[in-house]
Design an enzyme around this catalytic site. Structure first.
Site, PDB file in Angstrom:
ATOM      1  N   ASP A 197      -2.916  55.207 -34.800  1.00  0.00           N
ATOM      2  CA  ASP A 197      -2.017  56.109 -34.071  1.00  0.00           C
ATOM      3  C   ASP A 197      -2.740  57.430 -33.836  1.00  0.00           C
ATOM      4  O   ASP A 197      -2.968  58.215 -34.773  1.00  0.00           O
ATOM      5  CB  ASP A 197      -0.728  56.357 -34.875  1.00  0.00           C
ATOM      6  N   GLU A 224       1.916  51.913 -42.059  1.00  0.00           N
ATOM      7  CA  GLU A 224       1.643  53.298 -41.638  1.00  0.00           C
ATOM      8  C   GLU A 224       2.160  54.270 -42.688  1.00  0.00           C
ATOM      9  O   GLU A 224       3.338  54.264 -43.028  1.00  0.00           O
ATOM     10  CB  GLU A 224       2.325  53.550 -40.287  1.00  0.00           C
ATOM     11  N   ASP A 245       2.857  65.516 -33.579  1.00  0.00           N
ATOM     12  CA  ASP A 245       2.564  64.461 -32.594  1.00  0.00           C
ATOM     13  C   ASP A 245       2.098  65.023 -31.250  1.00  0.00           C
ATOM     14  O   ASP A 245       2.577  64.598 -30.189  1.00  0.00           O
ATOM     15  CB  ASP A 245       3.806  63.567 -32.376  1.00  0.00           C
ATOM     16  N   ASP A 269      14.531  50.918 -29.167  1.00  0.00           N
ATOM     17  CA  ASP A 269      14.221  51.595 -27.898  1.00  0.00           C
ATOM     18  C   ASP A 269      14.451  50.646 -26.723  1.00  0.00           C
ATOM     19  O   ASP A 269      14.771  51.072 -25.617  1.00  0.00           O
ATOM     20  CB  ASP A 269      12.761  52.054 -27.860  1.00  0.00           C
ATOM     21  N   MET A 292       1.883  45.526 -29.590  1.00  0.00           N
ATOM     22  CA  MET A 292       2.399  45.881 -30.925  1.00  0.00           C
ATOM     23  C   MET A 292       3.916  45.980 -30.914  1.00  0.00           C
ATOM     24  O   MET A 292       4.513  46.462 -29.958  1.00  0.00           O
ATOM     25  CB  MET A 292       1.778  47.226 -31.362  1.00  0.00           C
ATOM     26  N   ASP A 310       0.406  57.837 -30.395  1.00  0.00           N
ATOM     27  CA  ASP A 310       1.752  58.034 -30.952  1.00  0.00           C
ATOM     28  C   ASP A 310       2.043  59.526 -30.881  1.00  0.00           C
ATOM     29  O   ASP A 310       1.997  60.228 -31.886  1.00  0.00           O
ATOM     30  CB  ASP A 310       1.825  57.512 -32.382  1.00  0.00           C
ATOM     31  N   ASP A 312       5.462  66.971 -38.602  1.00  0.00           N
ATOM     32  CA  ASP A 312       4.847  65.944 -37.749  1.00  0.00           C
ATOM     33  C   ASP A 312       4.977  66.334 -36.278  1.00  0.00           C
ATOM     34  O   ASP A 312       5.999  66.092 -35.654  1.00  0.00           O
ATOM     35  CB  ASP A 312       5.598  64.628 -38.016  1.00  0.00           C
ATOM     36  N   GLU A 328      -2.316  57.392 -38.944  1.00  0.00           N
ATOM     37  CA  GLU A 328      -1.963  58.321 -37.856  1.00  0.00           C
ATOM     38  C   GLU A 328      -2.575  59.691 -38.150  1.00  0.00           C
ATOM     39  O   GLU A 328      -2.404  60.233 -39.246  1.00  0.00           O
ATOM     40  CB  GLU A 328      -0.444  58.444 -37.730  1.00  0.00           C
ATOM     41  N   LYS A 337       2.902  58.154 -44.341  1.00  0.00           N
ATOM     42  CA  LYS A 337       3.253  59.522 -43.974  1.00  0.00           C
ATOM     43  C   LYS A 337       3.719  60.209 -45.259  1.00  0.00           C
ATOM     44  O   LYS A 337       4.463  59.597 -46.030  1.00  0.00           O
ATOM     45  CB  LYS A 337       4.364  59.510 -42.919  1.00  0.00           C
ATOM     46  N   HIS A 363      -0.205  62.379 -39.556  1.00  0.00           N
ATOM     47  CA  HIS A 363       0.307  62.141 -40.909  1.00  0.00           C
ATOM     48  C   HIS A 363      -0.714  62.520 -41.978  1.00  0.00           C
ATOM     49  O   HIS A 363      -0.345  63.081 -43.011  1.00  0.00           O
ATOM     50  CB  HIS A 363       0.742  60.681 -41.061  1.00  0.00           C
ATOM     51  N   HIS A 418       9.547  49.289 -29.842  1.00  0.00           N
ATOM     52  CA  HIS A 418      10.424  49.591 -30.966  1.00  0.00           C
ATOM     53  C   HIS A 418      11.701  48.830 -30.686  1.00  0.00           C
ATOM     54  O   HIS A 418      12.303  49.046 -29.634  1.00  0.00           O
ATOM     55  CB  HIS A 418      10.809  51.072 -30.877  1.00  0.00           C
TER      56      HIS A 418
HETATM   57  C1  GLT Z   1       8.143  57.210 -35.180  1.00  0.00           C
HETATM   58  C2  GLT Z   1       7.101  57.695 -36.147  1.00  0.00           C
HETATM   59  C3  GLT Z   1       5.780  57.095 -35.918  1.00  0.00           C
HETATM   60  C4  GLT Z   1       5.727  55.614 -36.097  1.00  0.00           C
HETATM   61  C5  GLT Z   1       6.596  54.873 -35.163  1.00  0.00           C
HETATM   62  C6  GLT Z   1       6.635  53.409 -35.525  1.00  0.00           C
HETATM   63  S1  GLT Z   1       8.161  55.514 -35.006  1.00  0.00           S
HETATM   64  O1  GLT Z   1       7.932  57.765 -33.924  1.00  0.00           O
HETATM   65  O2  GLT Z   1       7.017  59.119 -36.050  1.00  0.00           O
HETATM   66  O3  GLT Z   1       4.773  57.700 -36.661  1.00  0.00           O
HETATM   67  O4  GLT Z   1       4.405  55.209 -35.820  1.00  0.00           O
HETATM   68  O5  GLT Z   1       7.735  53.078 -36.280  1.00  0.00           O
HETATM   69 MN    MN Z   2       3.737  61.339 -36.259  1.00  0.00          MN
HETATM   70 MN    MN Z   3       2.889  56.789 -35.931  1.00  0.00          MN
END
Ligand code: GLT
Ligand code: MN
Ligand code: MN
Length: 388
Positions: free
Chosen positions: A246, A182, A258, A58, A89, A288, A256, A218, A184, A221, A55
């Site tokens: 992801d 991606e 994760d 980061d 990536m 992720d 979210d 993801e 969401k 998501h 990122h």
């Molecule tokens: C962030 C987000 C993720 C994305 C990342 C890429 S950043 O953490 O929640 O789902 O994949 O930008």
């Molecule tokens: Mn997420």
């Molecule tokens: Mn993600």
């Protein structure tokens, strides 16, 4: 039986922001001290990951002077070469700085849109230099709280314009880089445009260079939207658009979260891993996700090892499922074909249509026979629970 240890061919990757997550949430401050990108690379090497994803912010905090930026990149590249960890990536943060409070490519302010584009191009230059082959675009703030603020149709146009600029830039530089979008549905915005992988797939067809653009679905998501993740992934695969993935986990309908891959919905994740392995997906398996807020860095290592080990266990279960004689027999039965309608495949002809229209179907006879899916699902559960 496998040792369930990660190896480079498994392509397990983690973002800098995943194992580097310090446990901040909307209700509390960090619970773990921050560790540097170089330390993150070493931690990932220690747990056996193949790669780390970058990122921009980061690695290089916004506003870092050029000389300092060069030093950061040099040290990071050194850590990659010392450990053998790859960087497949790259992705730009277009959501944290207050300038992005109303979106990046979809902001109403042309200066913000231009800055988002500049940040993306710079992130791509550095990412490609470090080996990235995929650029992920997650439009975290590309949305609204109120639709009084902008037209959703204009926003989709602005997104298209931005992505077209980026793909033309990649081409003009001769980079070997694909773009993965991606989706969401919401969070941090009340609604985010193009909220599902399916919506992204429809949008990609409208771009100037659709062949350069795919998706990065993801788990969390799609689960937020209550959707079957493996179905979204299968549609992306079918379209030739599964450029990245992801992996994480959580129940439907929540924020979210994760969580560690495979920690919540084992059966769904089993069918996901089975799909990826059956079709021979060869891209990164990117986790992720991040460790619970209860953890220290030993817990972060447990988290990272757990993601990879669970994937490998599910991969072994998938092979077991595929080889199970009773499962195979049930599948053969429900897919039985006496060849009567084989003429319908390979396209339409007027003769085929006439022939079909003349057939008398034994509806009741066909509908009377049970399909044994109860048995099939129970066998699946038994494979998963380790009794078969
Ligand atoms: C962030 C987000 C993720 C994305 C990342 C890429 S950043 O953490 O929640 O789902 O994949 O930008
Ligand atoms: Mn997420
Ligand atoms: Mn993600």
């Amino acid at each position: 039986m496998s040792d369930y240890l990660p190896r480079p061919e498994h392509k397990f990757t983690f973002g800098l922001w995943t194992v580097g997550n310090v446990g901040r949430d909307p209700f509390g401050p960090p619970v773990r001290p921050a560790i540097s990108p170089v330390e993150i690379v070493h931690l990932l090497a220690e747990v056996g990951a193949y790669g780390v994803n970058y990122h921009d912010d980061d690695l290089i905090p916004i506003g870092t002077p050029a000389a300092e930026q060069d030093r950061i990149i040099r040290d990071f590249k050194q850590a990659l070469s010392d450990t053998g960890v790859k960087m497949p990536m790259a992705t730009a943060n277009l959501f944290s700085h207050p300038i992005f409070r109303d979106g990046a490519f979809t902001s109403n302010n042309p200066k913000v849109r231009a800055y988002a584009l500049q940040k993306t191009l710079r992130c791509i230059d550095i990412g490609v230099d470090m080996g990235a082959k995929v650029y992920v675009m997650w439009g975290g703030r590309e949305g609204t709280e109120t639709d009084a603020s902008k037209s959703p149709a204009d926003s989709v146009k602005r997104l298209r314009e931005g992505i077209n600029f980026v793909t033309d830039y990649i081409r003009s530089q001769g980079y070997d880089l694909k773009v993965a979008l991606e989706a969401k549905p919401n969070e941090p915005r009340s609604d985010i445009y193009l909220p599902t992988t399916g919506a992204m797939l429809g949008f990609i067809a409208t771009l100037d260079h659709p062949e350069m653009v795919g998706v990065n679905p993801e788990v969390a998501h799609e689960h937020m939207a209550g959707l079957n993740f493996a179905h979204a992934v299968a549609q992306a695969w079918d379209a030739g658009k599964l450029f990245h993935i992801d992996l994480n986990d959580q129940l439907f309908g929540r924020y979210d979260q994760d969580f560690r891959f495979g920690s919540v919905m084992l059966k769904q994740n089993f069918f996901l891993v089975k799909f990826l392995e059956d079709v021979g997906y060869s891209g990164s398996r990117h986790f992720d996700a991040h460790a619970y807020r209860t953890e220290d860095y030993d817990g972060v290592r447990d988290f990272a090892r757990g993601c990879m080990k669970t994937y490998l266990i599910l991969k072994e279960k998938a092979a077991r499922w595929n080889a199970d004689a009773e499962i195979k027999a049930l599948l053969a039965e429900v897919n039985a074909n006496d060849g009567e309608f084989d003429y319908l495949s390979n396209g339409f002809t007027p003769e085929k249509a006439e022939r079909l229209k003349a057939v008398e179907f034994d509806r009741d006879g066909i509908a009377a026979k049970g399909l044994a899916y109860e048995r099939l699902d129970q066998l699946t559960v038994e494979v998963l629970l380790g009794v078969r």
